[in-house]
Design an enzyme around this catalytic site. Structure first.
Site, PDB file in Angstrom:
ATOM      1  N   GLU A 186      -5.542 -12.007   3.554  1.00 56.24           N
ATOM      2  CA  GLU A 186      -3.948 -11.686   3.322  1.00 56.24           C
ATOM      3  C   GLU A 186      -3.372 -12.403   2.180  1.00 56.24           C
ATOM      4  O   GLU A 186      -3.227 -13.550   2.226  1.00 56.24           O
ATOM      5  CB  GLU A 186      -3.316 -12.047   4.355  1.00 56.24           C
TER       6      GLU A 186
ATOM      7  N   CYS B  48       5.422 -13.266   1.322  1.00 59.64           N
ATOM      8  CA  CYS B  48       4.437 -12.246   0.590  1.00 59.64           C
ATOM      9  C   CYS B  48       4.995 -10.766   0.519  1.00 59.64           C
ATOM     10  O   CYS B  48       4.578 -10.378  -0.485  1.00 59.64           O
ATOM     11  CB  CYS B  48       3.057 -12.419   1.321  1.00 59.64           C
TER      12      CYS B  48
END
Ligand code: NAD
Length: 479
Positions: free
Chosen positions: A248, A282
């Site tokens: 990720e 993010c």
């Protein structure tokens, strides 16, 4: 000041390395703890302990494994204030958001415990008589979780909870910038009855400990949450043993605002998606595309909202929207990116420099940039700070093309009151997640996954849990 040790095979032990890494409070720049630099030997000891303990852990009925996750959730709730303060101090997360992270982490353990009775295989029709084809989902073995500094506690739970409920054992490497809350958790759960080796925590440098964990043949799956660069290093290390990776990574989330959008809602959602944790998330909105006929009005509203954003000490400034950035290197990088954007022609409408409100810490002003163009670094590269560049578009197809013209594919959002626009955009955007008429923030029952350079695989929900399972097929023929 605390000096953390490695937690390996059920005990806190000294690292075989003799040097330490200092952890700072970003708001005050004071050293608050140390962790070992770590060594390949530490990584191997943790992996050996995890390997040794795995068969017995897998043999436990999943519901018994779940009981340990519920205990972890309970301990987190019992210590929520202490853990939230530790988190706020080590990475400058405003205390309200730190509490949210702690509470969601407790819920995450409970949520994953709920999979205990739901992990299922399949039975498939065979082409032969007297045969069943069974798909079994088995644990992979030892899961390595490598964590970032931005949501260190929650991301740790993403890896621990999904590994343990599926019967894997686990080795966690916290980020050296924010290891304290995780290591306090390791202390808190030391006596819950988990057999030694099932859950290990090894601190230290990514290139040393992280690399040793990634290239070991004992590792069954490596789950990294971090930068594209670290992801590339991990893929290279994992290649040695063809170890499964789940990555990720970074993002450059576009927010598309159509002229038929509810502008109040869009302004609020985009600013909130930008300033949460000072833009160091993010899935933060990283660039905004606004339709030309509402551009001036929208930018004016965005500028007003951005200039109202408040900054304060993470622990004591309880009402502040944001606080210091996590480190000197982070504020230096962001300052350089904004200066470069200015050189490339961007206009600063709000902010644009370090905050002068404090004489210590790494505070950066909420910043709005206009006059940006698609090829600028500020539009193409992840900023990971409170900086929002805005561009104009004419047609929705153009906005979609601009959004997709990027190496990242983590999250995106679209603001429109027109069903057809929304359906068209959501079907064409090349992003793992798209938010419609709301801020960027995922749910634990969803699936958080990146496209393109933003990652491989994903976390959360059923599909995130299944990352930690190996599918086995049995052709069972009988007479
Ligand atoms: P980072 O890549 O610098 O570090 C992440 C972790 O990887 C740390 O524990 C680090 O020590 C380790 N690491 C570094 N080099 C390594 C190597 N060679 N081998 C093994 N491990 C190594 O990232 P960061 O600065 O902690 O976090 C910020 C980045 O993470 C941003 O790009 C952000 O977008 C991304 N992120 C992504 C998600 C997501 O869910 N997609 C969530 C949070 C953060």
């Amino acid at each position: 000041m605390k000096h953390y040790k490695q937690f390996i095979n059920g005990q806190f032990v000294n690292s075989t390395s003799t040097t330490v890494i200092e952890v700072l409070n970003p708001c005050t720049e004071e050293v608050i703890s140390t962790i070992p630099t770590g060594s390949a030997a530490d990584a191997n000891l943790a992996l050996e302990a995890a390997t040794e303990s795995q068969p017995a852990w897998e043999a436990l009925p999943a519901i018994q494994r779940a009981a340990f996750l519920h205990k972890m959730a309970t301990i987190i709730r019992e210590n929520r204030v202490f853990l939230a303060e530790t988190l706020a101090i080590e990475q400058a997360k405003v205390i309200g958001l730190a509490h949210v992270e702690i509470d969601v982490t407790a819920d995450y353990f409970d949520y994953n415990a709920g999979w205990a009775r739901r992990i299922e295989g399949e039975i498939i029709q065979s082409d032969r008589e007297k045969e069943h084809i069974y798909l079994h989902k088995a644990p992979i073995g030892v899961a390595v979780g490598i964590c970032p500094w931005n949501f260190p506690f929650f991301v740790m739970a993403r890896k621990v909870a999904a590994s343990l409920i599926t019967g894997n054992t686990c080795v966690i490497k916290p980020s050296s910038e924010a290891p304290n809350t995780i290591m306090e958790f390791a202390e808190l759960i030391q006596n819950i009855g988990l057999a030694p080796g099932i859950l290990n925590f090894v601190c230290g440098s990514g290139s040393l400990i992280g690399n040793a964990l990634s290239k070991s043949p004992l590792t069954g799956i490596i789950s990294l949450t971090g930068s594209v660069f670290a992801g590339q290093q991990i893929i290279t290390a994992a290649a040695e043993n063809i170890t499964k990776v789940s990555l990720e990574l970074g993002g450059k989330a576009p927010a598309i605002v159509c002229s038929d959008a509810n502008l109040d809602l869009a302004v609020k959602a985009i600013v909130s998606s930008k300033v949460i944790f000072s833009g160091q998330v993010c899935n933060c909105a990283e660039r905004v595309y606004v339709q030309d006929d509402i551009y001036d009005e929208f930018v004016e509203r965005l500028a007003k909202k951005m200039s109202e954003v408040t900054i304060d000490d993470a622990l004591t400034g309880t009402d502040a929207d944001m606080s210091s950035l996590v480190s000197k290197s982070q504020i230096d990088k962001i300052s350089e990116m904004v200066e470069f954007a200015k050189k490339e022609g961007a206009e600063v409408l709000v902010g644009g420099k370090r905050s002068e409100q404090f004489d210590r810490g790494y505070y950066y002003q909420p910043t709005l940039l206009t006059n940006c163009t698609q090829q600028m670094e500020i539009i193409q590269e992840e900023v990971f700070g409170p900086v929002l560049p805005v561009m104009k578009f004419n047609t929705l197809d153009e906005a979609i093309a601009l959004s997709n013209d990027c190496q990242y594919g983590l999250t995106s959002s679209v603001f429109s009151e027109n069903f057809n626009n929304i359906m068209h955009a959501t079907s064409k955007l090349q992003f793992g997640e798209t938010y419609v008429n709301r801020e960027h923030f995922e749910a634990m029952q969803g699936f958080h996954a990146g496209w393109k350079k933003s990652g491989i695989g994903g976390a959360d929900g059923k599909h995130g849990m299944e990352e930690y399972l190996q599918t086995k097929v049995i052709y069972a023929h009988y007479r």
